[in-house]
Design a protein around this motif. Structure first.
Motif, PDB file in Angstrom:
ATOM      1  N   LEU A  68       0.908  -1.102   0.013  1.00  0.00           N
ATOM      2  CA  LEU A  68       0.039  -0.035  -0.094  1.00  0.00           C
ATOM      3  C   LEU A  68       0.777   1.222  -0.179  1.00  0.00           C
ATOM      4  N   TRP A  69       1.395   1.509  -1.131  1.00  0.00           N
ATOM      5  CA  TRP A  69       2.208   2.767  -1.489  1.00  0.00           C
ATOM      6  C   TRP A  69       1.340   3.969  -2.049  1.00  0.00           C
ATOM      7  N   PRO A  70       0.988   4.995  -1.244  1.00  0.00           N
ATOM      8  CA  PRO A  70       0.157   6.020  -1.741  1.00  0.00           C
ATOM      9  C   PRO A  70       1.120   6.729  -3.055  1.00  0.00           C
ATOM     10  N   GLY A  71       0.325   6.858  -3.929  1.00  0.00           N
ATOM     11  CA  GLY A  71       0.844   7.649  -5.041  1.00  0.00           C
ATOM     12  C   GLY A  71       1.783   6.518  -6.203  1.00  0.00           C
ATOM     13  N   SER A  72       1.489   5.403  -5.808  1.00  0.00           N
ATOM     14  CA  SER A  72       2.104   4.481  -6.884  1.00  0.00           C
ATOM     15  C   SER A  72       1.325   4.544  -8.036  1.00  0.00           C
ATOM     16  N   LEU A  73       2.070   4.646  -9.078  1.00  0.00           N
ATOM     17  CA  LEU A  73       1.214   4.406 -10.454  1.00  0.00           C
ATOM     18  C   LEU A  73       0.708   3.122 -10.683  1.00  0.00           C
ATOM     19  N   ALA A  74       1.382   2.030 -10.263  1.00  0.00           N
ATOM     20  CA  ALA A  74       1.188   0.606 -10.569  1.00  0.00           C
ATOM     21  C   ALA A  74      -0.067   0.396  -9.664  1.00  0.00           C
ATOM     22  N   LEU A  75      -0.008   0.997  -8.515  1.00  0.00           N
ATOM     23  CA  LEU A  75      -1.213   0.470  -7.647  1.00  0.00           C
ATOM     24  C   LEU A  75      -2.502   1.460  -8.023  1.00  0.00           C
ATOM     25  N   GLU A  76      -2.354   2.443  -8.408  1.00  0.00           N
ATOM     26  CA  GLU A  76      -3.484   3.154  -8.987  1.00  0.00           C
ATOM     27  C   GLU A  76      -3.924   2.579 -10.242  1.00  0.00           C
ATOM     28  N   THR A  77      -3.287   2.468 -11.167  1.00  0.00           N
ATOM     29  CA  THR A  77      -3.494   1.669 -12.390  1.00  0.00           C
ATOM     30  C   THR A  77      -4.388   0.207 -12.229  1.00  0.00           C
ATOM     31  N   ALA A  78      -3.707  -0.467 -11.246  1.00  0.00           N
ATOM     32  CA  ALA A  78      -4.526  -1.678 -11.166  1.00  0.00           C
ATOM     33  C   ALA A  78      -5.798  -1.645 -10.264  1.00  0.00           C
ATOM     34  N   LEU A  79      -5.968  -0.847  -9.461  1.00  0.00           N
ATOM     35  CA  LEU A  79      -7.190  -0.480  -8.821  1.00  0.00           C
ATOM     36  C   LEU A  79      -8.030   0.176  -9.621  1.00  0.00           C
ATOM     37  N   SER A  80      -7.901   0.959 -10.535  1.00  0.00           N
ATOM     38  CA  SER A  80      -8.817   1.910 -11.508  1.00  0.00           C
ATOM     39  C   SER A  80      -9.107   1.125 -12.689  1.00  0.00           C
ATOM     40  N   SER A  81      -8.570  -0.094 -12.877  1.00  0.00           N
ATOM     41  CA  SER A  81      -8.781  -0.829 -14.237  1.00  0.00           C
ATOM     42  C   SER A  81     -10.041  -1.565 -14.250  1.00  0.00           C
ATOM     43  N   ASP A  82     -10.846  -1.861 -15.410  1.00  0.00           N
ATOM     44  CA  ASP A  82     -11.920  -2.314 -15.513  1.00  0.00           C
ATOM     45  C   ASP A  82     -11.776  -3.872 -14.962  1.00  0.00           C
ATOM     46  N   ALA A  83     -10.556  -4.627 -14.735  1.00  0.00           N
ATOM     47  CA  ALA A  83     -10.512  -5.873 -14.492  1.00  0.00           C
ATOM     48  C   ALA A  83     -10.403  -5.931 -12.988  1.00  0.00           C
ATOM     49  N   CYS A  84     -10.401  -4.863 -12.285  1.00  0.00           N
ATOM     50  CA  CYS A  84     -10.364  -4.747 -10.754  1.00  0.00           C
ATOM     51  C   CYS A  84     -11.965  -5.119 -10.330  1.00  0.00           C
ATOM     52  N   ARG A  85     -12.139  -6.290  -9.614  1.00  0.00           N
ATOM     53  CA  ARG A  85     -13.673  -6.355  -9.205  1.00  0.00           C
ATOM     54  C   ARG A  85     -13.713  -6.243  -7.798  1.00  0.00           C
ATOM     55  N   GLY A  86     -12.827  -5.969  -7.089  1.00  0.00           N
ATOM     56  CA  GLY A  86     -12.871  -5.701  -5.812  1.00  0.00           C
ATOM     57  C   GLY A  86     -11.494  -5.748  -5.014  1.00  0.00           C
ATOM     58  N   SER A  87     -11.379  -5.048  -4.145  1.00  0.00           N
ATOM     59  CA  SER A  87     -10.061  -4.907  -3.514  1.00  0.00           C
ATOM     60  C   SER A  87     -10.194  -4.980  -1.805  1.00  0.00           C
ATOM     61  N   LEU A  88      -9.087  -5.080  -1.097  1.00  0.00           N
ATOM     62  CA  LEU A  88      -8.968  -4.978   0.252  1.00  0.00           C
ATOM     63  C   LEU A  88      -7.846  -4.598   0.879  1.00  0.00           C
ATOM     64  N   ARG A  89      -7.908  -3.593   1.670  1.00  0.00           N
ATOM     65  CA  ARG A  89      -6.527  -3.016   2.367  1.00  0.00           C
ATOM     66  C   ARG A  89      -6.552  -3.741   3.575  1.00  0.00           C
ATOM     67  N   ILE A  90      -5.096  -3.923   3.784  1.00  0.00           N
ATOM     68  CA  ILE A  90      -4.659  -4.613   5.140  1.00  0.00           C
ATOM     69  C   ILE A  90      -3.984  -3.721   5.914  1.00  0.00           C
ATOM     70  N   VAL A  91      -4.156  -3.191   6.980  1.00  0.00           N
ATOM     71  CA  VAL A  91      -3.465  -2.149   7.698  1.00  0.00           C
ATOM     72  C   VAL A  91      -3.165  -2.428   9.257  1.00  0.00           C
ATOM     73  N   GLY A  92      -2.434  -1.820   9.900  1.00  0.00           N
ATOM     74  CA  GLY A  92      -2.361  -1.893  11.345  1.00  0.00           C
ATOM     75  C   GLY A  92      -2.386  -3.214  11.849  1.00  0.00           C
ATOM     76  N   LYS A  93      -2.953  -3.641  12.899  1.00  0.00           N
ATOM     77  CA  LYS A  93      -2.856  -4.644  13.700  1.00  0.00           C
ATOM     78  C   LYS A  93      -3.077  -5.830  12.971  1.00  0.00           C
ATOM     79  N   ASP A  94      -3.770  -5.767  11.961  1.00  0.00           N
ATOM     80  CA  ASP A  94      -4.134  -7.058  11.049  1.00  0.00           C
ATOM     81  C   ASP A  94      -3.035  -7.161   9.880  1.00  0.00           C
ATOM     82  N   HIS A  95      -2.071  -6.516  10.032  1.00  0.00           N
ATOM     83  CA  HIS A  95      -1.076  -6.788   8.790  1.00  0.00           C
ATOM     84  C   HIS A  95      -0.178  -7.615   9.232  1.00  0.00           C
ATOM     85  N   VAL A  96      -0.044  -8.806   8.735  1.00  0.00           N
ATOM     86  CA  VAL A  96       0.843  -9.857   8.886  1.00  0.00           C
ATOM     87  C   VAL A  96       1.359 -10.638   7.880  1.00  0.00           C
ATOM     88  N   TYR A  97       2.396 -10.964   7.807  1.00  0.00           N
ATOM     89  CA  TYR A  97       3.333 -11.737   6.907  1.00  0.00           C
ATOM     90  C   TYR A  97       3.801 -13.060   7.276  1.00  0.00           C
TER      91      TYR A  97
END
Length: 120
Positions: free
Chosen positions: A24-53
């Motif tokens: 989740l990099w604000p201002g990222s062209l790649a992120l904005e392109t993917a999120l705004s594409s017709d192919a994007c049917r949904g998205s989920l942002r994971i931040v804070g205490k729920d962000h685990v790798y």
């Protein structure tokens, strides 16, 4: 952009569905392109205490180091990219997104030594 172009080129051949995880990099062209594409049917942002790798070295590290939480980090975005036939075959539903959010939270519970709640 290459993934979106490939999906467009193959759109009439077969149902396509991709779950794409990006930082989740604000201002990222790649992120904005993917999120705004017709192919994007949904998205989920994971931040804070729920962000685990899951540690990429999980096979050789101690249990306490297998899950990495970075609550202060920017987080991640999960996007569901699909062509028309992919969306018809594997619809991105509210339940699907909620299950994914819950799975990330279970990772947090496991890291803290708790039980992973199972979703019925």
């Amino acid at each position: 952009a290459a993934l979106l172009e490939a999906m467009q080129a193959l759109s009439d051949r077969a149902p396509l569905s991709v779950a794409l995880v990006m930082p989740l990099w604000p201002g990222s062209l790649a992120l904005e392109t993917a999120l705004s594409s017709d192919a994007c049917r949904g998205s989920l942002r994971i931040v804070g205490k729920d962000h685990v790798y899951l540690n990429g070295r999980q096979h050789c590290c101690q249990q306490r180091h297998r899950l990495l939480r970075q609550a202060e980090a920017r987080g991640s975005v999960v996007m569901f990219l699909q062509n028309e036939s992919g969306a018809a075959q594997w619809a991105v539903t509210t339940e699907c997104v909620d299950d994914l959010r819950s799975a990330w939270a279970r990772g947090t519970a496991l890291q803290e030594g708790g039980e992973a709640p199972l979703r019925g």
